[in-house]
Design a protein around this motif. Structure first.
Motif, PDB file in Angstrom:
ATOM      1  N   GLY A   1       0.779  -1.226   0.000  1.00  0.00           N
ATOM      2  CA  GLY A   1       0.000   0.000   0.000  1.00  0.00           C
ATOM      3  C   GLY A   1       0.811   1.277   0.000  1.00  0.00           C
ATOM      4  O   GLY A   1       0.255   2.363   0.186  1.00  0.00           O
TER       5      GLY A   1
ATOM      6  N   GLN B   1      -6.092   8.862  -2.178  1.00  0.00           N
ATOM      7  CA  GLN B   1      -5.559   7.520  -1.958  1.00  0.00           C
ATOM      8  C   GLN B   1      -6.234   6.521  -2.883  1.00  0.00           C
ATOM      9  O   GLN B   1      -5.622   5.564  -3.346  1.00  0.00           O
ATOM     10  N   SER B   2      -7.522   6.734  -3.140  1.00  0.00           N
ATOM     11  CA  SER B   2      -8.247   5.863  -4.060  1.00  0.00           C
ATOM     12  C   SER B   2      -9.254   6.695  -4.835  1.00  0.00           C
ATOM     13  O   SER B   2      -9.673   7.776  -4.379  1.00  0.00           O
TER      14      SER B   2
ATOM     15  N   SER C   1      -7.594   0.701 -14.851  1.00  0.00           N
ATOM     16  CA  SER C   1      -7.668   0.369 -13.428  1.00  0.00           C
ATOM     17  C   SER C   1      -6.326  -0.181 -12.966  1.00  0.00           C
ATOM     18  O   SER C   1      -5.876  -1.233 -13.424  1.00  0.00           O
TER      19      SER C   1
ATOM     20  N   THR D   1      -2.784   1.063  -9.971  1.00  0.00           N
ATOM     21  CA  THR D   1      -2.291   2.030  -8.987  1.00  0.00           C
ATOM     22  C   THR D   1      -1.325   2.974  -9.691  1.00  0.00           C
ATOM     23  O   THR D   1      -0.450   2.519 -10.440  1.00  0.00           O
TER      24      THR D   1
ATOM     25  N   THR E   1      -2.117   6.084  -5.817  1.00  0.00           N
ATOM     26  CA  THR E   1      -3.576   6.231  -5.938  1.00  0.00           C
ATOM     27  C   THR E   1      -4.113   5.003  -6.656  1.00  0.00           C
ATOM     28  O   THR E   1      -3.695   4.701  -7.768  1.00  0.00           O
ATOM     29  N   ARG E   2      -5.022   4.313  -5.979  1.00  0.00           N
ATOM     30  CA  ARG E   2      -5.643   3.144  -6.604  1.00  0.00           C
ATOM     31  C   ARG E   2      -6.851   3.610  -7.404  1.00  0.00           C
ATOM     32  O   ARG E   2      -7.832   4.100  -6.824  1.00  0.00           O
ATOM     33  N   LEU E   3      -6.784   3.479  -8.712  1.00  0.00           N
ATOM     34  CA  LEU E   3      -7.868   3.907  -9.610  1.00  0.00           C
ATOM     35  C   LEU E   3      -8.691   2.706 -10.049  1.00  0.00           C
ATOM     36  O   LEU E   3      -8.148   1.692 -10.500  1.00  0.00           O
ATOM     37  N   GLN E   4      -9.989   2.855  -9.914  1.00  0.00           N
ATOM     38  CA  GLN E   4     -10.921   1.846 -10.417  1.00  0.00           C
ATOM     39  C   GLN E   4     -11.870   2.517 -11.404  1.00  0.00           C
ATOM     40  O   GLN E   4     -12.534   3.502 -11.053  1.00  0.00           O
TER      41      GLN E   4
END
Lengths: 113, 115
Positions: free
Chosen positions: A40, B9-10, B85, B87, B109-112
């Motif tokens: 993370g 962050q997301s 999608s 990170t 940054t986690r992109l979905q």
């Protein structure tokens, strides 16, 4: 053209043990950098090797050491493993003449139990 | 000391929408600002990069906007697709005489991208 190759892909070690991770740089690259990526988090710079010498070092203890061989491949050694050393260890290679042309390997996932 | 701060962050974006990720830095010696894309089980791959003498750089659907006075830069992904999608990490590098520069990364940054 093979990219950066790292071995092994996964590794499980016990606290207090020592580990060696290996990296073969992309063809034509002469500089190898190692990064630690905790779950993370973004990768953190460990150190960089060029002409078989450590050229730069990040904020990591002396338990982390490395080596570069004449064929430009590199090893990362970690002694006295701690639980907190569990992470993805990434190798990145580049050519000295192109300071920003990094290619990353897929990493070695180290788990310390 | 975290020298590159990244947000959010997301992020969840609908297909066809615009994804925006922001980064701020502290070290004025940084002279190269790349963005990396990372898929699960893979290492980071360079997406696009910019130098501080340029305010914007566009490559296909990806654009970097750079504000030197504010010490901020951002990634815009136009017409976001489910294949985007992943990170995303911003990074920064400062000059180093004689050898390759080291990279300082943001936290990711986690992109979905949803259908």
């Amino acid at each position: 053209d093979a990219g950066v190759t790292q071995s092994p892909t996964h590794l499980i070690k016990t606290r207090g043990q020592q580990v060696t991770l290996r990296c073969s740089p992309k063809s034509g690259h002469d500089t190898v950098s190692w990064y630690q990526q905790a779950l993370g988090q973004g990768p953190q710079f460990i150190f960089q090797y060029y002409e078989e010498e450590e050229r730069q070092r990040g904020n990591f203890p002396d338990r982390f050491s490395g080596h570069q061989f004449p064929n430009y491949s590199s090893e990362l050694n970690v002694n006295a493993l701690l639980l907190g050393d569990s992470a993805l260890y990434l190798c990145a290679s580049s050519r000295t003449q192109r300071r920003y042309g990094y290619t990353f390997g897929s990493g070695t996932r180290l788990t310390v139990v | 000391q975290q020298q590159v701060k990244q947000s959010p962050q997301s992020l969840i974006v609908q297909k066809g929408g615009i994804s925006i990720i922001n980064c701020a830095y502290e070290n004025t010696a940084f002279d190269y600002f790349p963005w990396y894309q990372q898929f699960p089980g893979k290492g980071p791959a360079l997406l696009i990069a910019i130098r501080p003498d340029v305010s914007e750089k566009k490559e296909g659907r990806f654009t970097i906007s750079f504000n030197k006075s504010a010490k901020q830069f951002s990634l815009h992904i136009m017409d976001s697709q489910p294949g985007d999608s992943a990170t995303y990490f911003c990074a920064a590098s400062s000059p180093n005489t004689g050898t390759a520069s080291k990279l300082t990364f943001g936290t990711g940054t986690r992109l979905q991208v949803t259908l």
